[in-house]
Design an enzyme around this catalytic site. Structure first.
Site, PDB file in Angstrom:
ATOM      1  CB  SER A 256      -0.852   0.020   1.271  1.00 15.11           C
ATOM      2  OG  SER A 256      -0.060   0.448   2.374  1.00 15.11           O
ATOM      3  CG  ASP A 257       1.506   5.867  -1.247  1.00 11.59           C
ATOM      4  OD1 ASP A 257       1.415   6.633  -2.221  1.00 11.59           O
ATOM      5  OD2 ASP A 257       2.417   5.957  -0.386  1.00 11.59           O
ATOM      6  CD1 TRP A 258       5.005   4.787   4.924  1.00 15.12           C
ATOM      7  CD2 TRP A 258       4.812   3.868   2.900  1.00 15.12           C
ATOM      8  NE1 TRP A 258       6.045   3.896   4.780  1.00 15.12           N
ATOM      9  CE2 TRP A 258       5.941   3.293   3.558  1.00 15.12           C
ATOM     10  CE3 TRP A 258       4.505   3.409   1.629  1.00 15.12           C
ATOM     11  CZ2 TRP A 258       6.747   2.311   2.988  1.00 15.12           C
ATOM     12  CZ3 TRP A 258       5.316   2.429   1.051  1.00 15.12           C
ATOM     13  CH2 TRP A 258       6.409   1.903   1.722  1.00 15.12           C
TER      14      TRP A 258
END
Ligand code: GLC
Length: 718
Positions: A256-258
């Site tokens: 996932s992106d952060w």
């Protein structure tokens, strides 16, 4: 030592063949055996962050944490496990030109060399995953992260991304193609819900990712922040399960992106494999068990609410990445750091990515034996850019600014004066005193070089202040900030022999001075050797060969995303009603003349195209033609092949890029270029029938050195 020659030699092999070190069957057998030994808690530990840039391991079984690092154009400064940058000096690294400069080289083999540097330095720094390349399509010139990306055209992205990924992964490090998908603006990036036709999705926004997976064999992919058609992209069943994993056969892990995961069940079932960055809301004392993929999952699996095979699939994908990068058995090559060879690659990419946009009266190249004085003007001439931009920032081992590069190449026989002409202070209006000083310097010199354009934020923490090319912010418009237009006009008035050099991730509105300026150079963010590369282009030691990977429109109102589509949308949704008409697909079809066209770039030489032959074989075509260097200096030409279907059931763009080749030629020499157009090159996605279609009828094959510089045309009929 991975010299650029060696990297290019390897690249020429990989482009045609793929070598698999160990068979996937052997790897999967080992993975299955390992997973059988794991407890549920141990499996859950692996699917979420264990620190700012690691996900969990299982020490009992010798499974290390998966160590990740930004970014797309260099290994970021070291972060501790708590997000705070370490106070160390051993993490200054090679600062490559940013993605858009690499794309402007139109040289896939150079993409491999670029990826090799990135992978080698990541390995040296103990990283298993480098969080790049970023390949989101450049739909609007205002997107703050265009500098990290590559192009408006999916075919160019598809060709450049494969070399980059193979370069990284042949060093034993996983690349992470991002941000999947439709993260084409930074405004509202954490919430905007993107809606678009299936045709635009398939023809424009997905091909780069598909090439990364199917040709580049990318080992990880980053889910983006935004929503797509109502569902978060990172936990999006259609994007992740249906397309990425089922249709394309992606074997790696989705990271996932952060902070991009929003719910346990959706993320579990819809294809996310590692949850990163949710701790941002928990800093400074994250409790990783509280992640969506934390203790909740352990409970759900143990209670039978979630089948264990779902958890196992994620763990197996992570272990697959570890096995393919030798992270498990520790046999990864050590990698090299800050070598001369790496710096040479950085310079070569800059040299081939700088674009000569305009050059009247042959003002360029400058003749060292004749020019006695040069006024270098503009704050960007002295400003280091590496630490700006956001997560892609680099603590560069060094960064040669344009001023330093020009001073060093000019030597003692040419008097160089410098005047900043403006100050980088957001909202600052033109500082008349500075402009007057700059104009005076220009009047007293043989030649003036204005270095302006966009800029990043300055340092590690305030990447958004004074930033126009940066993460989490978009530009307000295409107007150059800090009073640069007034500055350029004053300098031109003082000295007509003025060259304008533009830094930045994309176009600016140059309408106030473009006609009066003899020479204009686009230098992007050219990395640590950028000043040297720029100077070599300006003095003719390098013959520029860069070509625009995106259209430079005359004004923002001409941009299709703003004219036909929506940008940035309302606070909730954005509709890509520009559809497939992105970039030159729009300007050519709707007859809107850009300032500089997609694929445009001048040389100090000239090239002639001849002998076009277009032959059909089955549903494919072979295009052959000759390119000759008719100038007096060696140079390179990017020969481009576009296809135009004359009649189609659904409207198609005026032309679409389906082939290109960069040809290096000595003066007077010529080369016969052969480009194969397979069946896909003629297809389009018919989203009424929900499939790619090949239609009978006539196709024009258009060949030239830019989308608006077609030199030869032929026909094929199916
Ligand atoms: C950021 C970026 C992403 C980056 C990640 C880790 O928000 O969107 O590109 O890799 O977080 O820094």
């Amino acid at each position: 030592m991975m010299t650029i020659k060696k990297a290019l030699a390897i690249a020429s092999v990989f482009i045609s063949t793929n070598t698999v070190a160990q068979t996937d069957a052997a790897i999967n057998a080992k993975i299955d055996a390992l997973v059988k030994k794991m407890t549920v808690e141990e499996k859950v530990a692996m699917i979420h962050a264990s620190s700012s840039f690691t996900s969990g391991g299982v020490s009992r079984l010798g499974i290390p944490e998966l160590v990740m690092s930004d970014g797309p154009h260099g290994v970021r400064l070291e972060h501790g496990r708590d997000w705070n940058a370490d106070k160390i000096t051993t993490d200054a690294s090679t600062y490559l030109p940013t993605g858009v400069c690499l794309a402007a080289t139109w040289n896939p083999q150079l993409g491999y060399a670029y990826g090799s540097v990135l992978g080698s330095e990541a390995a040296y720094r103990g990283k298993d995953v480098i969080l790049g390349p970023g390949i989101n399509i450049i739909r609007t010139p205002l997107n703050g992260r265009n500098f990290e990306y590559q192009s408006e055209d999916p075919f160019l992205v598809s060709k450049m991304v494969v070399g980059y990924i193979k370069g990284v992964q042949d060093q034993g490090v996983a690349a992470c193609v991002k941000h999947y998908a439709l993260n084409n603006q930074e405004i509202l990036r954490n919430s905007i819900d993107v809606h678009l036709s299936e045709r635009a999705l398939r023809e424009i926004y997905l091909p780069g990712f598909k090439a990364a997976v199917q040709e580049g064999k990318v080992l990880t992919l980053m889910g983006s922040y935004n929503k797509v058609r109502g569902q978060w992209a990172t936990q999006n069943r259609y994007l992740m399960n249906d397309i990425l994993k089922k249709e394309w056969g992606f074997k790696g892990a989705v990271i996932s992106d952060w902070g991009a995961v929003h719910s346990t069940m959706q993320a579990l079932w819809n294809g996310c494999d590692i949850e990163m960055g949710t701790d941002l809301s928990m800093l400074p004392n994250p409790n990783y068990g509280k992640f969506f993929f934390g203790d909740t999952v352990t409970t759900m699996v143990k209670n039978g609410v979630v089948p264990e095979y779902l958890l196992d699939d994620k763990v197996k994908r992570i272990l697959y990445v570890m096995m393919k990068t030798s992270a498990l058995d520790g046999t990864r090559k050590k990698g090299q750091f800050n070598t001369k060879a790496h710096q040479e690659t950085a310079r070569k990419v800059a040299e081939e990515g700088i674009v000569l946009l305009k050059n009247e009266a042959s003002l360029l190249p400058l003749d060292k034996s004749k020019v006695k004085s040069i006024a270098v003007i503009g704050f960007n001439a002295e400003r280091p850019q590496a630490l700006g931009g956001g997560s892609s920032q680099i603590k560069a081992l060094y960064e040669i600014t344009p001023l330093q590069g020009i001073q060093s190449l000019a030597g003692n026989n040419i008097q160089i004066t410098y005047a900043p002409g403006y100050n980088i202070n957001r909202g600052a209006t033109a500082d008349q005193l500075s402009i007057n000083k700059a104009a005076e310097a220009a009047a007293n010199a043989d030649v003036a070089i204005v270095v302006g354009g966009w800029t990043h934020g300055y340092d590690y923490t305030v990447w958004k202040d004074n930033a126009y090319d940066a993460e989490d912010t978009d530009k307000p418009d295409m107007r150059m900030p800090f009073g640069q237009d007034q500055l350029i006009k004053a300098v031109l008035k003082a000295n007509p022999n003025t060259i304008v050099v533009l830094m930045g991730g994309g176009p600016i509105d140059m309408s106030e001075w473009v006609d009066q300026t003899k020479s204009i150079v686009q230098a992007w963010y050219p990395g640590m050797e950028g000043g040297n590369a720029l100077a070599k282009v300006l003095f003719g030691q390098i013959n520029p060969s860069g070509k625009l990977p995106m259209t430079f429109p005359k004004k923002l109102e001409d941009v299709p995303a703003h004219k036909l589509g929506q940008y940035p949308g309302d606070s909730v949704k954005v509709y890509y009603m520009d559809d497939i008409y992105v970039g030159y697909r729009y300007y050519d079809t709707y007859k809107v003349t850009p300032q500089f066209a997609f694929g445009h770039g001048l040389s100090y030489s000239s090239f002639e195209y001849s002998n076009l032959k277009v032959q059909k074989s089955g549903k494919s075509g072979t295009v052959t033609f000759t390119v000759r260097n008719t100038g007096k200096t060696a140079g390179a030409e990017v020969a481009q092949v576009y296809v135009k279907q004359e009649k189609s059931a659904l409207q198609r763009p005026e032309k679409e890029l389906k082939g290109f080749q960069k040809v290096f030629l000595q003066p007077g020499a010529s080369k016969t270029v052969t480009i194969t157009l397979n069946e896909e090159a003629f297809q389009y996605y018919n989203d009424v029938q929900s499939k790619w279609v090949s239609e009978a009828g006539a196709f024009q094959v258009l060949v030239g050195g830019a989308s608006n510089a077609i030199r030869l045309s032929g026909k094929l009929s199916f």
